[in-house]
Design an enzyme around this catalytic site. Structure first.
Site, PDB file in Angstrom:
ATOM      1  N   LYS A  53       0.829  -1.210   0.000  1.00 59.32           N
ATOM      2  CA  LYS A  53       0.000   0.000   0.000  1.00 59.32           C
ATOM      3  C   LYS A  53       0.864   1.261   0.000  1.00 59.32           C
ATOM      4  O   LYS A  53       0.572   2.216  -0.715  1.00 59.32           O
ATOM      5  CB  LYS A  53      -0.954  -0.020   1.202  1.00 59.32           C
ATOM      6  CG  LYS A  53      -2.064  -1.056   1.036  1.00 59.32           C
ATOM      7  CD  LYS A  53      -2.811  -1.361   2.329  1.00 59.32           C
ATOM      8  CE  LYS A  53      -3.736  -2.552   2.139  1.00 59.32           C
ATOM      9  NZ  LYS A  53      -4.370  -3.021   3.379  1.00 59.32           N
ATOM     10  N   GLN A  97      -4.196  -1.354   9.600  1.00 58.75           N
ATOM     11  CA  GLN A  97      -4.063  -2.683   9.007  1.00 58.75           C
ATOM     12  C   GLN A  97      -4.648  -3.750   9.935  1.00 58.75           C
ATOM     13  O   GLN A  97      -4.274  -3.842  11.098  1.00 58.75           O
ATOM     14  CB  GLN A  97      -2.573  -2.975   8.702  1.00 58.75           C
ATOM     15  CG  GLN A  97      -2.348  -4.292   7.981  1.00 58.75           C
ATOM     16  CD  GLN A  97      -2.993  -4.334   6.593  1.00 58.75           C
ATOM     17  OE1 GLN A  97      -2.886  -3.393   5.814  1.00 58.75           O
ATOM     18  NE2 GLN A  97      -3.683  -5.429   6.279  1.00 58.75           N
ATOM     19  N   ASP A 120     -11.062   3.047   4.397  1.00 58.63           N
ATOM     20  CA  ASP A 120     -11.410   1.631   4.236  1.00 58.63           C
ATOM     21  C   ASP A 120     -12.920   1.406   4.361  1.00 58.63           C
ATOM     22  O   ASP A 120     -13.403   0.301   4.143  1.00 58.63           O
ATOM     23  CB  ASP A 120     -10.700   0.799   5.316  1.00 58.63           C
ATOM     24  CG  ASP A 120      -9.516   0.031   4.758  1.00 58.63           C
ATOM     25  OD1 ASP A 120      -9.438  -0.098   3.520  1.00 58.63           O
ATOM     26  OD2 ASP A 120      -8.680  -0.442   5.555  1.00 58.63           O
TER      27      ASP A 120
END
Ligand code: NAP
Length: 282
Positions: A53, A97, A120
């Site tokens: 990422k 994460q 997200d």
């Protein structure tokens, strides 16, 4: 034989467009968009996802600010780190994460993220707005699936779609997006009976269960649009999807591969969501 639609190719094209948008910001002397990334612990898979990422951010000229925290931190410390990113006007999106190490409450951590930086799409406010069809951040993998269907020139309206998998990150939001695009959607899961029969009637089949090569040609309708979300590590160290690609390819009209399918799209949509957070266009 199906036409293979590569997410990797779509990703190159979309990232080039984002790179140009960021280049223009630089030329205009504006602040550069930045993704804040929080990695807790040293799970190798998580480390590798985070690396992918941050590398993707770099490839389009976007900044990435990574904070690495030890696995034994307390919930309060984690929340304080998220709070710092919330308060930092130089950070547009926050990526925590997952999964978090044992002992840390994921839902509590996600609740701490400013919904306006929740690229997200995991914060309950974004999830709620998503199901109310209000502006919100939508999770990245489902967005990637929809983009791949678009690239298959799939006219979704009126089609029957079967989504196999009902997770909150993948299956359920994909089904919602398909429903919003006016497909008639069936969601299947591990307790579904007659799965093969249901799948083999679908114009659009989304495989998102995490079982290597589970879906053989018998699960697929002739001429279907088939997307493979699964990522499975098989014995020889190679990745494979949920589709038995070789047999399904002979029956479907369009198919996505693994690797180079949905995976690169997920990261691309994360970059897109971060740019939207920067622009305030959500
Ligand atoms: P998950 O949370 O484990 O959910 C799996 C879903 O599949 C569950 O709903 C489960 O049913 C269902 N399922 C499992 N085995 C089944 C079977 N034999 N028949 C029918 N349904 C079955 O996984 P996830 O996070 O949704 O991810 C799914 C796959 O996509 C994984 O391989 C993951 O690595 C991959 N993934 C890829 C990306 C990407 O960027 N390409 C992103 C995220 C995930 P129950 O609900 O009944 O348990």
């Amino acid at each position: 034989m199906a036409t293979v639609i590569y997410g990797s190719e779509a990703a190159v094209e979309l990232r080039q467009q984002m790179k140009e948008r960021i280049q223009k910001l630089k030329e205009d002397g504006k602040r550069i968009p930045c993704l804040g990334v929080i990695l807790v612990g040293n799970n190798p898979a998580s480390q590798s996802y985070v690396k992918g990422k941050t590398k993707a951010c770099d490839s389009i000229g976007m900044l990435a600010k990574e904070v690495d925290l030890p696995a034994d931190i307390t919930m309060d410390t984690l929340k304080a780190e998220i709070g710092k990113m919330n308060a930092d006007p130089g950070i547009d999106g926050i990526l925590l994460q997952l999964p978090l190490p044992k002992g840390l409450n994921e839902n509590e951590a996600i609740l701490t993220i400013d919904p306006k930086k929740d690229v997200d799409g995991l914060h309950p406010l974004n999830i709620g707005n998503f199901y109310l069809n209000e502006p919100c951040f939508v999770p990245c993998t489902p967005l990637g699936v929809m983009e791949l269907l678009r690239r298959m020139n799939c006219e979704i309206e009126g089609k029957t779609a079967v989504v196999v998998g009902r997770s909150k990150l993948v299956g359920t939001p994909v089904a919602r997006l398909l429903q919003n695009a006016n497909a008639t959607v069936t969601i299947c899961h591990s307790r579904t009976r007659n799965l093969k029969d249901i799948c083999s009637k679908a114009d659009i089949l989304i495989a998102a269960i995490g079982e290597p090569r589970f879906f053989t040609a018998d699960y697929v309708k002739e001429g279907a649009y088939v997307i493979d979300v699964g990522i499975n590590h098989v014995v020889d160290g190679h990745l494979c999807g949920d589709l038995d690609f070789d047999s399904v390819e002979k029956k479907a009209a369009y198919i996505t591969p693994v690797p180079k399918g949905v995976g690169p799209m997920t990261i691309t949509m994360l970059l897109e969501n971060t740019l939207k957070a920067y622009e305030g266009t959500v």
